[in-house]
Motif scaffolding. Sequence first.
Motif, PDB file in Angstrom:
ATOM      1  N   ILE A  67       1.085  -1.380  -0.226  1.00 31.07           N
ATOM      2  CA  ILE A  67      -0.126   0.155   0.101  1.00 31.07           C
ATOM      3  C   ILE A  67       1.346   1.472   0.447  1.00 31.07           C
ATOM      4  O   ILE A  67       1.719   1.493   0.924  1.00 31.07           O
ATOM      5  N   ILE A  68       0.681   1.398  -1.196  1.00 31.94           N
ATOM      6  CA  ILE A  68       1.959   3.283  -1.224  1.00 31.94           C
ATOM      7  C   ILE A  68       1.611   4.341  -1.951  1.00 31.94           C
ATOM      8  O   ILE A  68       0.395   3.960  -2.213  1.00 31.94           O
ATOM      9  N   TRP A  69       0.861   5.558  -0.881  1.00 27.09           N
ATOM     10  CA  TRP A  69       0.748   7.142  -1.678  1.00 27.09           C
ATOM     11  C   TRP A  69       1.029   7.232  -3.289  1.00 27.09           C
ATOM     12  O   TRP A  69       2.724   7.127  -2.622  1.00 27.09           O
ATOM     13  N   ASN A  70       0.444   7.579  -3.474  1.00 26.46           N
ATOM     14  CA  ASN A  70       1.106   7.985  -5.030  1.00 26.46           C
ATOM     15  C   ASN A  70       1.332   9.954  -4.573  1.00 26.46           C
ATOM     16  O   ASN A  70       1.594  10.277  -3.323  1.00 26.46           O
ATOM     17  N   MET A  71       2.271   9.869  -5.777  1.00 21.57           N
ATOM     18  CA  MET A  71       2.652  11.775  -5.151  1.00 21.57           C
ATOM     19  C   MET A  71       1.981  12.676  -5.157  1.00 21.57           C
ATOM     20  O   MET A  71       0.124  12.283  -5.399  1.00 21.57           O
ATOM     21  N   VAL A  76      -0.321  14.847   0.461  1.00 23.89           N
ATOM     22  CA  VAL A  76      -0.920  13.118   1.029  1.00 23.89           C
ATOM     23  C   VAL A  76      -0.854  12.811   2.359  1.00 23.89           C
ATOM     24  O   VAL A  76       0.170  12.805   2.290  1.00 23.89           O
ATOM     25  N   LYS A  77      -2.157  12.405   2.778  1.00 27.92           N
ATOM     26  CA  LYS A  77      -1.885  12.105   4.317  1.00 27.92           C
ATOM     27  C   LYS A  77      -2.048  10.266   4.179  1.00 27.92           C
ATOM     28  O   LYS A  77      -3.412  10.039   4.195  1.00 27.92           O
ATOM     29  N   SER A  82       0.113   2.485   5.697  1.00 31.64           N
ATOM     30  CA  SER A  82       0.729   3.519   3.747  1.00 31.64           C
ATOM     31  C   SER A  82       2.239   4.456   3.749  1.00 31.64           C
ATOM     32  O   SER A  82       2.178   5.208   4.061  1.00 31.64           O
ATOM     33  N   VAL A  83       3.108   4.092   2.565  1.00 32.10           N
ATOM     34  CA  VAL A  83       3.979   4.314   2.640  1.00 32.10           C
ATOM     35  C   VAL A  83       4.535   4.672   1.446  1.00 32.10           C
ATOM     36  O   VAL A  83       3.630   4.280   0.930  1.00 32.10           O
ATOM     37  N   ALA A  84       5.349   5.291   1.159  1.00 35.00           N
ATOM     38  CA  ALA A  84       5.593   5.733  -0.220  1.00 35.00           C
ATOM     39  C   ALA A  84       6.746   5.416  -0.833  1.00 35.00           C
ATOM     40  O   ALA A  84       7.031   4.051  -0.249  1.00 35.00           O
ATOM     41  N   LEU A  85       7.150   5.349  -1.880  1.00 35.40           N
ATOM     42  CA  LEU A  85       7.812   3.872  -3.243  1.00 35.40           C
ATOM     43  C   LEU A  85       9.469   3.804  -2.182  1.00 35.40           C
ATOM     44  O   LEU A  85       9.544   2.182  -1.759  1.00 35.40           O
ATOM     45  N   TYR A  86       9.951   4.815  -2.063  1.00 36.90           N
ATOM     46  CA  TYR A  86      11.442   3.960  -1.744  1.00 36.90           C
ATOM     47  C   TYR A  86      11.022   3.503  -0.328  1.00 36.90           C
ATOM     48  O   TYR A  86      11.721   2.561  -0.116  1.00 36.90           O
ATOM     49  N   PRO A  87      10.691   4.479   0.872  1.00 39.36           N
ATOM     50  CA  PRO A  87      10.793   3.346   2.207  1.00 39.36           C
ATOM     51  C   PRO A  87      10.093   1.980   1.996  1.00 39.36           C
ATOM     52  O   PRO A  87      10.694   0.809   2.806  1.00 39.36           O
ATOM     53  N   GLY A 128      -2.370  -2.196  -4.326  1.00 40.30           N
ATOM     54  CA  GLY A 128      -2.652  -1.928  -2.781  1.00 40.30           C
ATOM     55  C   GLY A 128      -2.729  -2.697  -2.042  1.00 40.30           C
ATOM     56  O   GLY A 128      -4.157  -2.727  -1.994  1.00 40.30           O
ATOM     57  N   GLY A 129      -2.718  -3.305  -1.810  1.00 44.02           N
ATOM     58  CA  GLY A 129      -3.003  -4.805  -0.388  1.00 44.02           C
ATOM     59  C   GLY A 129      -3.861  -5.576  -0.715  1.00 44.02           C
ATOM     60  O   GLY A 129      -4.378  -7.011  -0.388  1.00 44.02           O
ATOM     61  N   HIS A 130      -3.494  -6.142  -2.226  1.00 40.27           N
ATOM     62  CA  HIS A 130      -4.004  -6.946  -3.353  1.00 40.27           C
ATOM     63  C   HIS A 130      -3.060  -7.820  -3.686  1.00 40.27           C
ATOM     64  O   HIS A 130      -2.098  -7.408  -4.155  1.00 40.27           O
ATOM     65  N   LYS A 131      -2.912  -9.160  -3.847  1.00 38.08           N
ATOM     66  CA  LYS A 131      -2.649 -10.029  -4.952  1.00 38.08           C
ATOM     67  C   LYS A 131      -2.908  -9.191  -7.024  1.00 38.08           C
ATOM     68  O   LYS A 131      -3.892  -8.784  -6.876  1.00 38.08           O
ATOM     69  N   ILE A 132      -1.647  -9.303  -7.325  1.00 41.13           N
ATOM     70  CA  ILE A 132      -2.075  -8.853  -8.327  1.00 41.13           C
ATOM     71  C   ILE A 132      -2.988  -9.724  -9.470  1.00 41.13           C
ATOM     72  O   ILE A 132      -4.078  -8.901  -9.510  1.00 41.13           O
TER      73      ILE A 132
END
Length: 186
Positions: A67-71, A76-77, A82-87, A128-132
Amino acid sequence: MRVRKNGFTLVELLVVLSIIAMLMGILMPALGAARRSAYKTGCKQNLHGLAVSFRMYLDDNHNTMPIIWNMPYSTVKGDANSVALYPCLKKYLSGPEALKCPADKYPEKGTSYWKEEGSSYEYNTRLGGHKIEDSWFAKRFGTSEVWLLHDYAGFHGSKNSRGDYKAGSYMYLFADTLVADRERNK
């Protein structure tokens, strides 16, 4: 007897300068195309490395997408999960530069998406949070049609007369690790 001085006449210098200017006019477009091609190749390499990173992440997390938030980062809160892509992928990446497209430019701000936001690539937050394979898109079009990341802007192309980016302007990373400069289902 007339003695000739060593040197060039003004006409000879002007002829040489005009030849140099003509050659520069011929070479500059070719150099621009070579630079764009090099940027596209670097972007493909970055996305391939991110494909490997995602595969390692999925292996460690029961094939569940993060689960990644976008820019943009600053507005974005995200929720607690939820984290950013790099972390999220830090453990699997060589460094934050892996998220930078070489052609990344943010013309409105005179900087780059990577510098401002930490990534040149947009993540498919619907996964986010799902299997593809459980995603709506995969059920409708197949797993190979699901994109994970793509350029945030058309870094690799120009805009058409309507202001839309031309085909091939975005690089995509698909769930089956294909990196392409177009959407598959279009």
